[in-house]
Design a protein around this motif. Structure first.
Motif, PDB file in Angstrom:
ATOM      1  N   ASP A 138      30.499  12.029  -0.563  1.00 61.74           N
ATOM      2  CA  ASP A 138      31.304  12.939  -0.972  1.00 61.74           C
ATOM      3  C   ASP A 138      31.774  12.205  -1.899  1.00 61.74           C
ATOM      4  OD1 ASP A 138      34.195  14.285  -0.441  1.00 61.74           O
ATOM      5  OD2 ASP A 138      34.894  12.179  -0.101  1.00 61.74           O
ATOM      6  N   GLY A 139      33.018  12.248  -3.174  1.00 67.40           N
ATOM      7  CA  GLY A 139      32.842  12.000  -4.007  1.00 67.40           C
ATOM      8  C   GLY A 139      32.112  11.613  -5.015  1.00 67.40           C
ATOM      9  N   LYS A 140      32.517  10.634  -6.212  1.00 68.97           N
ATOM     10  CA  LYS A 140      31.302  10.007  -7.222  1.00 68.97           C
ATOM     11  C   LYS A 140      31.168   8.578  -7.830  1.00 68.97           C
ATOM     12  CE  LYS A 140      35.025  11.452 -10.691  1.00 68.97           C
ATOM     13  NZ  LYS A 140      34.952  12.407 -11.985  1.00 68.97           N
ATOM     14  N   ARG A 153      38.941   0.509  -7.488  1.00 73.90           N
ATOM     15  CA  ARG A 153      38.384   1.547  -7.179  1.00 73.90           C
ATOM     16  C   ARG A 153      37.286   1.407  -6.482  1.00 73.90           C
ATOM     17  NH1 ARG A 153      42.437   4.046  -8.588  1.00 73.90           N
ATOM     18  NH2 ARG A 153      42.554   5.719 -10.553  1.00 73.90           N
ATOM     19  N   VAL A 155      33.723   2.191  -3.937  1.00 77.51           N
ATOM     20  CA  VAL A 155      32.501   3.658  -3.040  1.00 77.51           C
ATOM     21  C   VAL A 155      32.188   2.835  -1.881  1.00 77.51           C
ATOM     22  CG1 VAL A 155      29.940   4.266  -3.374  1.00 77.51           C
ATOM     23  CG2 VAL A 155      32.237   3.854  -5.708  1.00 77.51           C
ATOM     24  N   ASP A 169      34.421  12.042   4.553  1.00 80.97           N
ATOM     25  CA  ASP A 169      34.798  13.127   3.471  1.00 80.97           C
ATOM     26  C   ASP A 169      36.356  12.377   3.383  1.00 80.97           C
ATOM     27  OD1 ASP A 169      36.242  13.330   5.581  1.00 80.97           O
ATOM     28  OD2 ASP A 169      37.025  15.678   5.228  1.00 80.97           O
ATOM     29  N   THR A 171      37.693  10.307   0.178  1.00 82.08           N
ATOM     30  CA  THR A 171      37.911  10.611  -0.976  1.00 82.08           C
ATOM     31  C   THR A 171      39.562  10.193  -1.746  1.00 82.08           C
ATOM     32  OG1 THR A 171      35.709  11.438  -2.055  1.00 82.08           O
ATOM     33  CG2 THR A 171      37.207  11.242  -3.668  1.00 82.08           C
ATOM     34  N   GLN A 183      40.937   2.429  -4.182  1.00 81.47           N
ATOM     35  CA  GLN A 183      41.207   3.631  -3.489  1.00 81.47           C
ATOM     36  C   GLN A 183      40.154   4.010  -3.239  1.00 81.47           C
ATOM     37  OE1 GLN A 183      42.604   5.851  -6.818  1.00 81.47           O
ATOM     38  NE2 GLN A 183      43.226   7.214  -5.553  1.00 81.47           N
ATOM     39  N   VAL A 184      39.355   4.866  -2.875  1.00 80.65           N
ATOM     40  CA  VAL A 184      37.821   4.988  -2.548  1.00 80.65           C
ATOM     41  C   VAL A 184      37.611   5.818  -3.024  1.00 80.65           C
ATOM     42  CG1 VAL A 184      36.311   6.129  -0.495  1.00 80.65           C
ATOM     43  CG2 VAL A 184      38.081   4.521   0.031  1.00 80.65           C
ATOM     44  N   CYS A 185      36.501   5.937  -3.972  1.00 77.87           N
ATOM     45  CA  CYS A 185      36.106   7.027  -5.250  1.00 77.87           C
ATOM     46  C   CYS A 185      35.012   8.219  -4.741  1.00 77.87           C
ATOM     47  CB  CYS A 185      36.716   6.740  -6.570  1.00 77.87           C
ATOM     48  SG  CYS A 185      34.484   5.430  -6.424  1.00 77.87           S
ATOM     49  N   GLY A 186      33.877   7.002  -3.611  1.00 77.19           N
ATOM     50  CA  GLY A 186      32.989   8.032  -3.015  1.00 77.19           C
ATOM     51  C   GLY A 186      32.411   7.534  -2.077  1.00 77.19           C
TER      52      GLY A 186
END
Length: 427
Positions: A138-140, A153, A155, A169, A171, A183-186
């Motif tokens: 999920d995310g990047k 950020r 991961v 899921d 992100t 903050q979760v980015c991936g």
């Protein structure tokens, strides 16, 4: 014809079950032991997800510094600071990419009034995601702009996402790392601790953590290590030369001290066996592996050859009778070849299965160490790490060759003997 050979092989297996099964098990255990050694080395050195670029990567895990002109051998050894990493390695022009990575460290991950857990955190930059190829669920990954801006950020690994949020899921969701909001980015698939340079359970920009400010030794030493990705392994000499030029340039502006690399950057194999400031003797390590594998080849092969030869001596009368009824030398040799091929195939398959079972059962013994005991992850093995078809084929071919020689030579001699002598079992 081959069906008949197959039936005869099964009949001889039942006729001499002890010798036959000892021969099969001996071959299987020989292949098993060789495969276990190869697997333990392969998971550390071969290109496996997410460390898919090991073969064209160079590593600088540690640094040293000393007073300028000091020839006494006295030095201080540690990881590098972000400043040293930027000046000596991030400035490389001959490399495809360079990343600075901190050693995994413990951090408390939590949700406000929610789940909490202790996980392994790494601080790095955007090039990390280019050199190591993770499977994003999920995310990047965070970007260069995120790193430049110092944005919080993160991961996270799939197991962390499931433990904290109950799903993967996530992100855009927020979590706290040591009470600091990120903050979760991936979300990525869990990484085995055997991928020592890529392993973590949460990855954040080093500009959003404390790695950049955590320095000592005239701001030369810190928490970071460097991983350099070459466009090709042929570029390694040019990269090392440029690293040396950047080091000299960096030392020129230092006041009374200088950094040095102790023979680094290292290839993956050298990196695996380097212990802090000690430069490993790669030739000695390779020789040790070679000696162990040769012993595992030769000693079982001698025992197997003796048992196979004993089995063939018992069949002299059978070979003599078949010759008396018109069997040619080629037919006799073909029968011996097919029978031994079938037995060796059975032993090879059994040895391969035993090697995988032994690797899983002895996982902690083979891969456990004091560093892994500190981390929270697992030493899981991927299919890519387990499969080594070429090594298996070499071990299998060697065992087949020894079995064929120990059975084929007596059969060849018997096929050319006088029929009466062969029937009487005279060699």
């Amino acid at each position: 014809m081959f069906t008949q050979y197959f039936k005869q092989a099964l009949w001889h297996l039942r006729e001499n079950p002890v010798i036959s099964w000892i021969s099969v098990l001996g071959t299987a255990l020989s292949i098993c032991m060789i495969m276990v050694i190869v697997i333990t080395l392969r998971v550390r050195t071969a290109d496996c997800e997410p460390e898919v670029n090991r073969s064209r990567s160079l590593y600088v895990p540690n640094m040293s510094y000393r007073a300028k002109g000091d020839t006494s051998g006295s030095s201080a050894n540690s990881r590098m600071s972000v400043q040293t990493g930027r000046e000596c390695f991030k400035a490389l022009t001959t490399a495809e990419a360079v990343t600075l990575v901190s050693q995994p460290g413990k951090v408390r991950a939590s949700l406000p009034a929610g789940a909490k857990m202790t996980i392994d955190k790494v601080e790095t930059d955007e090039a990390f995601w280019h050199i190591f190829r993770f499977r994003f669920l999920d995310g990047k990954p965070f970007t260069g702009a995120d790193v430049q801006s110092g944005l919080p950020r993160a991961v996270i690994a799939a197991s962390v996402a499931r433990r904290l949020f109950g799903r993967t899921d996530v992100t855009g969701q927020h979590l706290e790392l040591n009470h600091v909001d990120f903050q979760v980015c991936g979300v990525v698939a869990d990484v085995s601790m055997l991928a020592t340079d890529a392993y973590a359970q949460v990855w954040i920009p080093y500009t959003a953590g404390d790695a950049e400010a955590s320095t000592w030794g005239y701001n030369l030493m810190g928490q970071m290590r460097a991983v350099i990705l070459a466009r090709s392994a042929d570029d390694f000499p040019a990269i090392r030369e440029e690293c040396e030029r950047l080091r000299q340039k960096y030392n020129d502006v230092q006041d009374g001290v200088e950094v040095f690399y102790r023979g680094q950057p290292d290839t993956q194999f050298t990196h695996l066996y380097r212990s802090w400031s000690q430069v490993p003797d790669v030739q000695r390590v390779l020789l040790r592996y070679l000696v162990v594998i040769l012993i595992l080849f030769i000693v079982p092969a001698i025992n197997l050859s003796s048992m196979t030869l004993s089995r063939m001596r018992r069949r002299m009368a059978e070979i003599g009778v078949r010759k008396a009824f018109g069997a040619t030398a080629n037919e006799l040799l073909r029968q011996v070849f097919v029978e031994n091929l079938m037995l060796t195939c059975l032993a090879g398959l059994l040895g391969l299965l035993l090697s995988y079972a032994a690797t899983f059962v002895l996982n902690g013994f083979l891969f456990g160490n004091s560093i892994n005991a500190y981390y929270s992850g697992e030493t899981t093995l991927t299919a890519g790490a387990l499969l080594s078809p070429w090594i298996f084929l070499v071990a299998f071919a060697f065992c087949l060759l020894m079995n064929l020689l120990s059975a084929g030579i007596p059969a060849w001699r018997a096929s050319r003997m006088n029929i009466v002598e062969a029937i009487n079992g005279k060699m």
